[in-house]
Design an enzyme around this catalytic site. Structure first.
Site, PDB file in Angstrom:
ATOM      1  N   GLU A  48      -7.856  -9.086   5.848  1.00 27.92           N
ATOM      2  CA  GLU A  48      -9.025  -8.326   5.396  1.00 27.92           C
ATOM      3  C   GLU A  48      -8.603  -6.867   5.257  1.00 27.92           C
ATOM      4  O   GLU A  48      -8.060  -6.279   6.185  1.00 27.92           O
ATOM      5  CB  GLU A  48     -10.182  -8.421   6.396  1.00 27.92           C
TER       6      GLU A  48
ATOM      7  N   LEU B  21       0.834  -1.211   0.000  1.00 26.92           N
ATOM      8  CA  LEU B  21       0.000   0.000   0.000  1.00 26.92           C
ATOM      9  C   LEU B  21       0.868   1.260   0.000  1.00 26.92           C
ATOM     10  O   LEU B  21       0.572   2.232  -0.706  1.00 26.92           O
ATOM     11  CB  LEU B  21      -0.920  -0.002   1.224  1.00 26.92           C
TER      12      LEU B  21
ATOM     13  N   LYS C 138     -15.996 -15.091  17.770  1.00 23.36           N
ATOM     14  CA  LYS C 138     -16.394 -15.331  16.379  1.00 23.36           C
ATOM     15  C   LYS C 138     -16.486 -16.819  16.058  1.00 23.36           C
ATOM     16  O   LYS C 138     -17.423 -17.258  15.393  1.00 23.36           O
ATOM     17  CB  LYS C 138     -15.420 -14.635  15.427  1.00 23.36           C
TER      18      LYS C 138
HETATM   19  P1  0O2 Z   1     -13.723  -4.999  14.165  1.00 17.03           P
HETATM   20  O1  0O2 Z   1     -13.469  -4.657  15.585  1.00 17.03           O
HETATM   21  O2  0O2 Z   1     -13.730  -3.789  13.290  1.00 17.03           O
HETATM   22  O3  0O2 Z   1     -12.865  -6.079  13.649  1.00 17.03           O
HETATM   23  P2  0O2 Z   1     -18.732 -11.161  10.404  1.00 17.03           P
HETATM   24  O4  0O2 Z   1     -17.325 -10.596  10.491  1.00 17.03           O
HETATM   25  O5  0O2 Z   1     -18.810 -12.651  10.543  1.00 17.03           O
HETATM   26  O6  0O2 Z   1     -19.699 -10.412  11.271  1.00 17.03           O
HETATM   27  P3  0O2 Z   1     -18.426 -10.567   7.710  1.00 17.03           P
HETATM   28  O7  0O2 Z   1     -19.306 -10.757   6.506  1.00 17.03           O
HETATM   29  O8  0O2 Z   1     -17.077 -11.199   7.703  1.00 17.03           O
HETATM   30  O9  0O2 Z   1     -19.236 -10.982   8.979  1.00 17.03           O
HETATM   31  O10 0O2 Z   1     -18.190  -9.102   8.022  1.00 17.03           O
HETATM   32  P4  0O2 Z   1     -18.610  -7.764   7.314  1.00 17.03           P
HETATM   33  O11 0O2 Z   1     -19.922  -7.334   7.837  1.00 17.03           O
HETATM   34  O12 0O2 Z   1     -18.417  -7.833   5.831  1.00 17.03           O
HETATM   35  O13 0O2 Z   1     -17.464  -6.849   7.884  1.00 17.03           O
HETATM   36  C1  0O2 Z   1     -16.944  -6.999   9.154  1.00 17.03           C
HETATM   37  C2  0O2 Z   1     -16.186  -5.749   9.584  1.00 17.03           C
HETATM   38  O14 0O2 Z   1     -16.629  -4.612   8.828  1.00 17.03           O
HETATM   39  C3  0O2 Z   1     -16.490  -5.407  11.021  1.00 17.03           C
HETATM   40  O15 0O2 Z   1     -15.572  -6.063  11.818  1.00 17.03           O
HETATM   41  C4  0O2 Z   1     -16.349  -3.893  11.048  1.00 17.03           C
HETATM   42  O16 0O2 Z   1     -14.992  -3.523  11.115  1.00 17.03           O
HETATM   43  C5  0O2 Z   1     -16.883  -3.503   9.696  1.00 17.03           C
HETATM   44  N1  0O2 Z   1     -18.337  -3.311   9.700  1.00 17.03           N
HETATM   45  C6  0O2 Z   1     -19.246  -4.068   9.055  1.00 17.03           C
HETATM   46  N2  0O2 Z   1     -20.484  -3.598   9.243  1.00 17.03           N
HETATM   47  C7  0O2 Z   1     -20.361  -2.511  10.035  1.00 17.03           C
HETATM   48  C8  0O2 Z   1     -21.301  -1.571  10.566  1.00 17.03           C
HETATM   49  O17 0O2 Z   1     -22.502  -1.656  10.368  1.00 17.03           O
HETATM   50  N3  0O2 Z   1     -20.795  -0.564  11.320  1.00 17.03           N
HETATM   51  C9  0O2 Z   1     -19.463  -0.415  11.570  1.00 17.03           C
HETATM   52  N4  0O2 Z   1     -19.074   0.608  12.320  1.00 17.03           N
HETATM   53  N5  0O2 Z   1     -18.554  -1.290  11.089  1.00 17.03           N
HETATM   54  C10 0O2 Z   1     -18.988  -2.315  10.330  1.00 17.03           C
HETATM   55  P5  0O2 Z   1     -15.925  -6.524  13.274  1.00 17.03           P
HETATM   56  O18 0O2 Z   1     -15.348  -7.881  13.435  1.00 17.03           O
HETATM   57  O19 0O2 Z   1     -17.377  -6.357  13.535  1.00 17.03           O
HETATM   58  O20 0O2 Z   1     -15.205  -5.532  14.197  1.00 17.03           O
END
Ligand code: 0O2
Length: 221
Positions: A154, A36, A68
């Site tokens: 990610e 990056l 998780k």
């Molecule tokens: P952190 O502390 O940031 O790591 P899952 O991870 O199983 O719930 P998926 O499909 O892998 O599902 O995840 P998704 O929804 O594509 O993306 C997960 C991460 O994106 C989250 O990580 C957040 O960082 C961010 N994110 C997704 N949706 C939201 C939202 O509605 N609001 C905010 N503020 N951030 C979001 P983590 O693990 O939740 O937390």
């Protein structure tokens, strides 16, 4: 081990493997971070402006990994951690403008040793609550002492404005009582939409300014 065993055992198991987990994902973060930084420097030379404002990274804590794995009904073992969870290593790239995100994503996508596992475009398809960001899950090759391994990272790409909303929404979400209220949810969504419109306008403004600057330079000749 499987997820029905007592959590204390799982915590101890993950604690025993923490150095291994950290070593693996720290290496992957460093690798993606360097890529990056190189793209940022190249962009700066070509476009005479910065595309990345900041880069943040984190390795998921044992408590979050355990939460998780349990939520997904996965066994608590190192194979699950490495092969089933996409976000043990997370990199957040805060860009200036929306189109910078797509340029960076395209450049990463074009790196032939990097395997793109998943793309979630929450900018074109925002979440129901208004969340916007571009998520990429990639496997990056790492040369450890004894083997070359692909390690998963990610990458979340978002604008400064999207990040402003996401970080405040994240804080508010943890104050559960207020978040369950429909009015708050609607207001947050409304703020996200306003921010998205502003992001778009800022990009148009940037283009307008650079056109005017170009015209000025041509007239000065
Ligand atoms: P952190 O502390 O940031 O790591 P899952 O991870 O199983 O719930 P998926 O499909 O892998 O599902 O995840 P998704 O929804 O594509 O993306 C997960 C991460 O994106 C989250 O990580 C957040 O960082 C961010 N994110 C997704 N949706 C939201 C939202 O509605 N609001 C905010 N503020 N951030 C979001 P983590 O693990 O939740 O937390």
């Amino acid at each position: 081990m499987n997820f029905k065993e007592p959590p204390e055992e799982f915590q101890a198991y993950l604690q025993d493997h923490r150095n291994e987990i950290t070593k693996r994902y720290e290496a992957a973060i460093k690798e993606v971070y360097t890529r990056l930084e190189i793209l940022k420097a190249d962009f700066q030379i070509q476009k005479k402006r910065e595309c990345i404002s900041t880069i943040q990274s984190r390795i998921k804590s044992n408590a979050s990994i355990l939460e998780k794995l349990t939520r997904k009904g996965l066994p608590v073992n190192i194979s699950s951690v490495y092969n089933k969870l996409n976000d043990i290593a997370g990199i957040r790239v805060i860009c200036k403008f929306i189109d910078d995100i797509y340029i960076l994503a395209e450049k990463l996508n074009g790196q032939d040793d990097l395997v793109v596992v998943e793309i979630e475009d929450y900018i074109k398809n925002p979440k129901a609550n208004g969340y916007r960001s571009y998520h990429m899950v990639v496997d990056v090759p790492i040369f450890f002492a004894n083997a070359k391994e692909y390690v998963r990272v990610e990458i979340q790409l978002r604008t400064v404005a999207m990040d402003f909303w996401a970080s405040l929404e994240h804080d508010i979400k943890y104050k559960k009582d207020s978040c369950e209220c429909e009015e708050i949810v609607d207001e947050l969504k409304d703020c996200a939409d306003t921010i998205a419109t502003t992001d778009q306008r800022m990009m148009e403004l940037r283009d307008k300014v650079s056109k005017k600057h170009l015209l000025y330079q041509q007239n000065a000749l």
